[in-house]
Design a protein around this motif. Structure first.
Motif, PDB file in Angstrom:
ATOM      1  N   LYS A  46       0.902  -1.173   0.000  1.00 23.43           N
ATOM      2  CA  LYS A  46       0.000   0.000   0.000  1.00 23.43           C
ATOM      3  C   LYS A  46       0.931   1.211   0.000  1.00 23.43           C
ATOM      4  O   LYS A  46       1.870   1.278   0.814  1.00 23.43           O
ATOM      5  CB  LYS A  46      -0.845   0.060   1.271  1.00 23.43           C
ATOM      6  N   PHE A  47       0.671   2.148  -0.895  1.00 29.05           N
ATOM      7  CA  PHE A  47       1.519   3.340  -0.992  1.00 29.05           C
ATOM      8  C   PHE A  47       0.778   4.564  -0.475  1.00 29.05           C
ATOM      9  O   PHE A  47      -0.382   4.772  -0.823  1.00 29.05           O
ATOM     10  CB  PHE A  47       1.909   3.611  -2.453  1.00 29.05           C
ATOM     11  N   THR A  48       1.451   5.317   0.337  1.00 28.01           N
ATOM     12  CA  THR A  48       0.910   6.627   0.724  1.00 28.01           C
ATOM     13  C   THR A  48       1.923   7.644   0.214  1.00 28.01           C
ATOM     14  O   THR A  48       3.087   7.646   0.642  1.00 28.01           O
ATOM     15  CB  THR A  48       0.726   6.728   2.246  1.00 28.01           C
ATOM     16  N   LEU A 132       1.583  -2.357   4.790  1.00 27.47           N
ATOM     17  CA  LEU A 132       0.856  -3.547   4.362  1.00 27.47           C
ATOM     18  C   LEU A 132      -0.097  -4.007   5.451  1.00 27.47           C
ATOM     19  O   LEU A 132       0.102  -3.696   6.629  1.00 27.47           O
ATOM     20  CB  LEU A 132       1.789  -4.658   3.867  1.00 27.47           C
ATOM     21  N   ASP A 133      -1.171  -4.686   5.015  1.00 29.82           N
ATOM     22  CA  ASP A 133      -2.179  -5.135   5.974  1.00 29.82           C
ATOM     23  C   ASP A 133      -1.557  -6.117   6.947  1.00 29.82           C
ATOM     24  O   ASP A 133      -0.750  -6.968   6.559  1.00 29.82           O
ATOM     25  CB  ASP A 133      -3.351  -5.802   5.237  1.00 29.82           C
ATOM     26  N   GLU A 134      -1.982  -6.008   8.187  1.00 29.64           N
ATOM     27  CA  GLU A 134      -1.484  -6.872   9.256  1.00 29.64           C
ATOM     28  C   GLU A 134      -1.549  -8.352   8.849  1.00 29.64           C
ATOM     29  O   GLU A 134      -0.594  -9.107   9.049  1.00 29.64           O
ATOM     30  CB  GLU A 134      -2.348  -6.629  10.505  1.00 29.64           C
ATOM     31  N   PRO A 173       6.010   4.878  14.113  1.00 26.94           N
ATOM     32  CA  PRO A 173       4.867   4.602  13.235  1.00 26.94           C
ATOM     33  C   PRO A 173       3.574   5.308  13.638  1.00 26.94           C
ATOM     34  O   PRO A 173       2.753   5.647  12.781  1.00 26.94           O
ATOM     35  CB  PRO A 173       4.710   3.072  13.311  1.00 26.94           C
ATOM     36  N   GLU A 174       3.388   5.554  14.941  1.00 26.33           N
ATOM     37  CA  GLU A 174       2.122   6.198  15.351  1.00 26.33           C
ATOM     38  C   GLU A 174       2.073   7.638  14.849  1.00 26.33           C
ATOM     39  O   GLU A 174       0.993   8.167  14.538  1.00 26.33           O
ATOM     40  CB  GLU A 174       1.909   6.103  16.877  1.00 26.33           C
ATOM     41  N   ILE A 175       3.255   8.255  14.706  1.00 26.64           N
ATOM     42  CA  ILE A 175       3.310   9.633  14.192  1.00 26.64           C
ATOM     43  C   ILE A 175       2.967   9.603  12.696  1.00 26.64           C
ATOM     44  O   ILE A 175       2.204  10.434  12.199  1.00 26.64           O
ATOM     45  CB  ILE A 175       4.735  10.232  14.394  1.00 26.64           C
ATOM     46  N   ILE A 182      -2.886   6.595   7.733  1.00 25.11           N
ATOM     47  CA  ILE A 182      -2.740   5.143   7.507  1.00 25.11           C
ATOM     48  C   ILE A 182      -3.385   4.445   8.702  1.00 25.11           C
ATOM     49  O   ILE A 182      -3.084   4.761   9.857  1.00 25.11           O
ATOM     50  CB  ILE A 182      -1.247   4.734   7.374  1.00 25.11           C
ATOM     51  N   PRO A 183      -4.330   3.498   8.436  1.00 30.81           N
ATOM     52  CA  PRO A 183      -5.069   2.904   9.558  1.00 30.81           C
ATOM     53  C   PRO A 183      -4.211   1.974  10.430  1.00 30.81           C
ATOM     54  O   PRO A 183      -3.189   1.457   9.984  1.00 30.81           O
ATOM     55  CB  PRO A 183      -6.184   2.115   8.876  1.00 30.81           C
ATOM     56  N   GLU A 184      -4.698   1.775  11.639  1.00 35.03           N
ATOM     57  CA  GLU A 184      -4.043   0.887  12.623  1.00 35.03           C
ATOM     58  C   GLU A 184      -3.869  -0.524  12.074  1.00 35.03           C
ATOM     59  O   GLU A 184      -2.970  -1.256  12.473  1.00 35.03           O
ATOM     60  CB  GLU A 184      -4.914   0.785  13.885  1.00 35.03           C
ATOM     61  N   SER A 185      -4.789  -0.923  11.171  1.00 35.72           N
ATOM     62  CA  SER A 185      -4.763  -2.287  10.635  1.00 35.72           C
ATOM     63  C   SER A 185      -3.590  -2.514   9.684  1.00 35.72           C
ATOM     64  O   SER A 185      -3.383  -3.635   9.219  1.00 35.72           O
ATOM     65  CB  SER A 185      -6.073  -2.564   9.892  1.00 35.72           C
TER      66      SER A 185
END
Ligand SMILES: Cc1cc2nc3c(=O)[nH]c(=O)nc-3n(C[C@H](O)[C@H](O)[C@H](O)COP(=O)(O)O)c2cc1C
Length: 222
Positions: A46-48, A132-134, A173-175, A182-185
């Motif tokens: 996933k690209f942001t 990437l998704d968890e 990562p939380e920042i 970007i979601p927590e998942s």
């Protein structure tokens, strides 16, 4: 540009011109790069894509963490302490870059400034965060991100752009999540600084060494 020439001319770029990369160019690069192979074609990336005020905000927030001395806590474990040849190669990169940048070993202030610049994606006008998704975050999928990252770096060369694949900006990562949404998942794996190289920037003169093939390849073909 010829493929072999692109591969050979790519190198990590750590000083950029401020000119933003047109969105159309970044789109083209990502479209090309997603031809990269991935485990069972899962395409787990996933690209942001960051630029403008959002990137400025992220750079400042990451820099604040660095200045406050917050311990890095990336989603994908910390770099272990390396020994032997790995440590030697690591030290060689640091030493060469500091020499080019005129940063003396004992100059704590300048070393810290360099660390902060690294957190700020080397002041590149754009950056790409790859997450990437968890559920698809085990070895095969993270490995696939390596393939797409190198393909981005090579495609960028074709457009006269430089990149630096970077681990340091995903130390917090939380920042990154807070500012980019970007979601927590999703797990945040790596960042890529991207922009037009400033060829006068001393660190961009650095050409990293490679071990002769004979030291890393074993032939069993008779
Ligand atoms: C997974 C990965 C993480 C990296 N993280 C950083 C980083 O945080 N800071 C940095 O200056 N370079 C980083 N690099 C760039 C490497 O230092 C560089 O690729 C290596 O020294 C070889 O040099 P070259 O890319 O110029 O060929 C990273 C490269 C990779 C593949």
């Amino acid at each position: 540009m010829d493929l072999v020439e692109s591969i050979k001319s790519r190198k990590s770029i750590r000083g950029y011109q401020p000119t933003p990369v047109p969105q159309e160019t970044l789109t083209q690069i990502l479209e090309i790069a997603t031809r990269a192979p991935s485990a069972t074609n899962t395409q787990p990336w996933k690209f942001t894509i960051l630029g403008g005020k959002t990137l400025e905000k992220l750079k400042s927030a990451l820099q604040r963490q660095g200045m406050a001395g917050v311990e890095p806590h990336p989603d994908f474990g910390l770099n272990p302490h390396l020994t032997g040849v790995y440590r030697n190669r690591q030290v060689e990169v640091g030493k060469s870059l500091f020499q080019l940048m005129g940063i003396a070993r004992e100059d704590k202030k300048k070393r810290t400034e360099w660390e902060l610049k690294m957190l700020r994606f080397f002041d590149a006008p754009n950056a790409i965060i790859i997450s990437l998704d968890e559920e698809a975050s085990s070895f095969l999928y993270v490995f696939s991100l390596g393939a797409v990252s190198q393909t981005i770096a090579l495609a960028a060369v074709n457009f006269g752009l430089g990149t630096c694949i970077e681990y340091i900006p995903v130390h917090y990562p939380e920042i990154v999540r807070q500012i980019t949404g970007i979601p927590e998942s999703q797990k945040i794996a790596i960042g890529i600084a991207i922009g037009y190289p400033d060829w006068d920037f001393p660190a961009n003169k650095f050409q990293s060494a490679r071990e002769p093939l004979v030291n890393v390849a074993t032939w069993k073909n008779v």
